[in-house]
Write a protein that holds these residues in place. Structure first.
Motif, PDB file in Angstrom:
ATOM      1  N   ILE A  50      54.241  42.211  66.145  1.00 32.68           N
ATOM      2  CA  ILE A  50      54.288  43.380  67.042  1.00 32.68           C
ATOM      3  C   ILE A  50      55.211  44.489  66.504  1.00 32.68           C
ATOM      4  N   TYR A  52      56.502  47.620  64.689  1.00 32.56           N
ATOM      5  CA  TYR A  52      55.837  48.866  64.282  1.00 32.56           C
ATOM      6  C   TYR A  52      56.758  49.645  63.347  1.00 32.56           C
ATOM      7  N   GLU A  58      49.782  59.031  62.269  1.00 29.85           N
ATOM      8  CA  GLU A  58      49.453  58.290  63.489  1.00 29.85           C
ATOM      9  C   GLU A  58      48.801  59.257  64.470  1.00 29.85           C
ATOM     10  N   LYS A  83      47.451  46.409  61.386  1.00 30.84           N
ATOM     11  CA  LYS A  83      48.310  46.167  62.560  1.00 30.84           C
ATOM     12  C   LYS A  83      47.458  45.773  63.775  1.00 30.84           C
ATOM     13  N   VAL A  84      46.296  46.448  63.894  1.00 33.29           N
ATOM     14  CA  VAL A  84      45.386  46.112  65.000  1.00 33.29           C
ATOM     15  C   VAL A  84      44.928  44.653  64.874  1.00 33.29           C
ATOM     16  N   VAL A  87      47.874  42.248  65.731  1.00 30.09           N
ATOM     17  CA  VAL A  87      48.187  42.147  67.165  1.00 30.09           C
ATOM     18  C   VAL A  87      47.034  41.442  67.883  1.00 30.09           C
ATOM     19  N   LEU A 112      47.185  51.333  71.058  1.00 25.43           N
ATOM     20  CA  LEU A 112      48.411  50.544  70.939  1.00 25.43           C
ATOM     21  C   LEU A 112      49.510  51.262  71.717  1.00 25.43           C
ATOM     22  N   VAL A 114      53.207  51.725  71.858  1.00 28.89           N
ATOM     23  CA  VAL A 114      54.379  51.451  71.030  1.00 28.89           C
ATOM     24  C   VAL A 114      55.619  51.826  71.839  1.00 28.89           C
ATOM     25  N   LYS A 118      60.180  50.431  68.965  1.00 30.72           N
ATOM     26  CA  LYS A 118      59.227  50.249  67.856  1.00 30.72           C
ATOM     27  C   LYS A 118      58.558  48.885  67.844  1.00 30.72           C
ATOM     28  N   ARG A 119      57.994  48.544  68.996  1.00 30.49           N
ATOM     29  CA  ARG A 119      57.206  47.326  69.084  1.00 30.49           C
ATOM     30  C   ARG A 119      55.891  47.636  69.771  1.00 30.49           C
ATOM     31  N   VAL A 120      54.834  46.971  69.322  1.00 26.58           N
ATOM     32  CA  VAL A 120      53.535  47.149  69.988  1.00 26.58           C
ATOM     33  C   VAL A 120      53.557  46.228  71.214  1.00 26.58           C
ATOM     34  N   PHE A 123      48.126  46.554  74.200  1.00 31.35           N
ATOM     35  CA  PHE A 123      46.987  46.570  73.280  1.00 31.35           C
ATOM     36  C   PHE A 123      45.711  46.651  74.105  1.00 31.35           C
TER      37      PHE A 123
END
Ligand code: ACO
Length: 218
Positions: A50, A52, A58, A83-84, A87, A112, A114, A118-120, A123
Motif C-alpha cells: 500500500i 505510495y 499522476e 501499484k494497482v 493493491v 486509488l 492516497v 502516502k498510503r493507498v 481502492f
C-alpha cells in the motif's frame, strides 16, 4: 458444561489473546509463535503493497483534507498499473477472491485513495456494463452461505459495474468509500455525473452490501 472453545492456555503470558496490529490491522494471537510469524510476513507485504512513492505523473481527480484520489487507466505507465495490481492482490486476498481476469481490462478504471501519509488506503475498480440484477432480499439458506443474496431475474439497464471496492481496515467509516464512488460517478463517463441507478456493485460482501444500501438509499 463441556466447552470445546478453548484453544490457548492463559499461563500469564505478557500478550495473551487476540491483538490487532495498529499498522497493518491484522488480528493475531501474539502468544502464538506461528501466528506471530504469519503476522510479520503479512505486515511487511501489506505495508509495502500500500506504500505510495510519488509518481512522475499522476492523475488527481479529487482532493480532500486527508488525502487525494488518483485515477489509473490500463495504458498508464507501469509504475501506476503495477501499484494497482499489487493493491488488488491484497484486496483479493482479504476478500478471499480467486484470481479473476477482468472481462474487458482495457476499459477498466481504477481509483486509488492516497492518504496524507502516502498510503493507498482506498481502492475501487469499475468497468462498463450494460445491465445489472437487483439484490432482492436477505441471504438464502444457512449462515455459511451468507453471501448468497437473492437477485431479481429481470435485468435493469446499468452503465458502470464496480467490481472491487475496498478501504484499509484502520481507515473505515471515514467516508472514504463514499468519496471513491462519488468521484467515480463524476469521472467514469466524460461530461456526465452518473446516477446511483446507473452503477452496480458486483457480488457484494456483507460489508459491501451495507455500504451500497446506504449509499444508494435502497
Ligand atoms: N456496517 C454498516 N454500515 C456501513 C458499513 C458497515 N460495515 N460500512 C459502511 N456503512 C454505511 C454507513 O452508513 C456509512 O456511513 P456512517 O459511517 O456515517 O454511518 C456509509 O455506509 C458510508 O461508509 P464509508 O465510511 O464511506 O465506508 P468505508 O470507507 O468504511 O468503506 C467498505 C466501506 C468499502 C465496504 C469497507 O467496509 C471495506 O473495505 N470492507 C472490506 C472489503 C469489502 O467487503 N468490500 C466490498 C466488496 S463488494 C465489491 O467489491 C463489489
Amino acid at each position: 458444561k463441556e466447552t470445546k472453545d478453548q484453544l490457548i492456555i492463559d499461563a500469564g503470558q505478557k500478550y495473551f489473546g487476540a491483538t490487532m496490529c495498529k499498522s497493518c490491522g491484522m488480528i493475531y494471537s501474539a502468544s502464538n509463535p506461528e501466528d506471530e510469524i504469519q503476522h510479520i510476513q503479512y505486515h511487511h507485504r501489506f505495508l509495502e503493497g500500500i506504500k505510495y512513492t510519488s509518481w512522475k505523473r499522476e492523475r488527481v481527480v479529487a482532493e480532500f483534507w486527508d488525502g487525494k484520489i488518483l485515477l489509473v487507466l490500463p495504458r498508464d505507465p507501469s509504475y501506476a498499473t503495477r501499484k494497482v495490481t499489487d493493491v488488488q492482490e491484497l484486496v483479493d486476498y482479504e476478500l478471499g477472491f480467486q484470481q479473476v481476469v477482468p472481462r474487458c481490462p482495457e476499459k477498466a478504471k481504477t481509483l486509488l485513495f492516497v492518504s496524507d501519509d502516502k498510503r493507498v488506503v482506498g481502492f475501487l475498480t469499475a468497468e462498463p456494463i450494460k445491465q445489472a440484477f437487483r439484490v432482492l432480499s436477505e441471504p438464502t439458506g444457512s449462515k455459511e452461505c451468507s453471501r448468497a443474496w437473492q437477485c431479481s431475474n429481470v435485468p435493469e439497464p446499468a452503465v458502470c459495474g464496480i467490481s472491487r471496492i475496498w478501504v484499509f481496515k484502520l481507515k473505515r467509516r471515514k467516508r472514504i468509500a463514499r468519496r471513491l464512488v462519488d468521484t467515480l460517478r463524476n469521472c467514469f463517463m466524460f461530461g456526465c455525473f452518473l446516477s446511483t441507478n446507473e452503477i452496480a456493485f458486483s457480488d457484494p460482501t456483507p460489508d459491501g452490501k451495507l455500504f451500497a444500501t446506504k449509499y444508494c438509499n435502497t
